[in-house]
Design a protein around this motif. Structure first.
Motif, PDB file in Angstrom:
ATOM      1  N   LYS A   9       0.833  -1.207   0.000  1.00  0.00           N
ATOM      2  CA  LYS A   9       0.000   0.000   0.000  1.00  0.00           C
ATOM      3  C   LYS A   9       0.867   1.255   0.000  1.00  0.00           C
ATOM      4  O   LYS A   9       0.565   2.237  -0.682  1.00  0.00           O
ATOM      5  CB  LYS A   9      -0.940   0.000   1.208  1.00  0.00           C
ATOM      6  N   ALA A  13       0.986   4.166  -2.987  1.00  0.00           N
ATOM      7  CA  ALA A  13       0.747   5.578  -2.693  1.00  0.00           C
ATOM      8  C   ALA A  13       1.927   6.450  -3.106  1.00  0.00           C
ATOM      9  O   ALA A  13       1.743   7.613  -3.473  1.00  0.00           O
ATOM     10  CB  ALA A  13       0.461   5.760  -1.207  1.00  0.00           C
ATOM     11  N   CYS A 149      -4.760  -4.937   2.881  1.00  0.00           N
ATOM     12  CA  CYS A 149      -5.064  -4.506   1.510  1.00  0.00           C
ATOM     13  C   CYS A 149      -5.743  -5.668   0.802  1.00  0.00           C
ATOM     14  O   CYS A 149      -5.253  -6.805   0.839  1.00  0.00           O
ATOM     15  CB  CYS A 149      -3.765  -4.120   0.803  1.00  0.00           C
ATOM     16  N   ASP A 173      -9.245  -2.442  -2.262  1.00  0.00           N
ATOM     17  CA  ASP A 173      -8.167  -1.497  -2.539  1.00  0.00           C
ATOM     18  C   ASP A 173      -7.711  -1.516  -3.990  1.00  0.00           C
ATOM     19  O   ASP A 173      -7.183  -0.521  -4.489  1.00  0.00           O
ATOM     20  CB  ASP A 173      -6.965  -1.810  -1.647  1.00  0.00           C
TER      21      ASP A 173
END
Length: 268
Positions: A9, A13, A149, A173
């Protein structure tokens, strides 16, 4: 002790908008080979529990082998069984991929399987599971979602038709396309490059990203990797350990038995 971070994750990002995360499929079901691949410069590695002869224990061994390296581990479950999902989360799986998701209701059920009550149905194993470091992570049950996730796989015409509901499910996600299963399901066996299949893949990509979620795909052929990178996929599997080993073994044997030109044999 702090809640373990979800490296996948974090990488999603932090990545540049035009640069996908590249990954490799691990199907050899072996911690030693998983560790070897982890030393390469992949962003993520997928431990395959669907088509590889893995068990919860062999998956645990591979998670341990990968953990010291930068590559983020993802575990693919064999099915939607909430009991199995519970076990995979308890051993420390933080990013879970689930195959053959075809409806928003199925996606919501998977989210529930990953969450403790009242938001879900995940069984409580506080203090005795690796995920909370055997009780060392304070308030794990109330904070676990922050480290998890969920990647849902769209691999059928029904899944494509319902991708908007899947992608917009709270707790999902990312959506990952399986081109081989999708093309087969659509009647184009062995031809994921068919125009109809490609149109469906583009639709999944557009809808997923419009929902603010990440889109991924399997593309071991370089021409496909380039195509899906240019299309804007967020993460792409570019290799499979089984295929890479088989290809290298075939090439080595052919080279030394005269199956390749002398110029190629001399480069080994």
């Amino acid at each position: 002790m702090e809640l373990p971070a979800n490296v996948f994750k974090f990488k999603l990002a932090a990545k540049a908008a035009d640069t996908p995360l590249y990954g490799c499929w691990l199907g050899l079901a072996n911690a030693y080979t998983a560790e070897i691949v982890a030393t390469a410069d992949f962003d993520w590695l997928l431990i395959d529990g669907e088509h590889a002869p893995n068990t919860v224990v062999t998956i645990l061994d591979q998670l341990r082998a990968i953990e010291p390296w930068p590559a983020a581990p993802i575990v693919r479950a064999v099915n939607h069984d909430p009991a199995l999902i519970k076990q995979l989360l308890d051993i420390g799986t933080r990013t879970l991929m689930v195959p053959m998701v075809e409806t928003g209701e199925q996606a919501a059920a998977l989210v529930a399987a990953m969450r403790y009550a009242p938001a879900g149905i995940r069984g409580m194993g506080a203090g005795v599971i690796r995920a909370d470091r055997w009780g060392s992570v304070a308030d794990y049950a109330t904070r676990a979602d922050d480290s998890l996730c969920l990647i849902t796989q769209v691999e059928s015409k029904t899944g494509v038709d319902n991708v908007e509901a899947i992608a917009n499910t709270d707790g999902v996600d990312a959506v990952f396309v399986g081109p081989a299963d999708l093309s087969t399901n659509m009647g184009h066996v062995g031809n994921p490059g068919h125009a109809d299949v490609q149109a469906s893949i583009s639709h999944v990509l557009d809808v997923t990203q419009a929902a603010g979620k990440a889109a991924g795909i399997l593309a071991p052929a370089e021409v496909d990797t380039n195509r899906y990178r240019e299309a804007g996929f967020d993460f792409i599997a570019t290799g499979l350990d089984v295929v890479m080993l088989k290809t290298a073994a075939d090439a080595n044997a052919a080279r030394h038995r005269g199956g390749l030109p002398a110029a190629d044999r001399s480069t080994y």
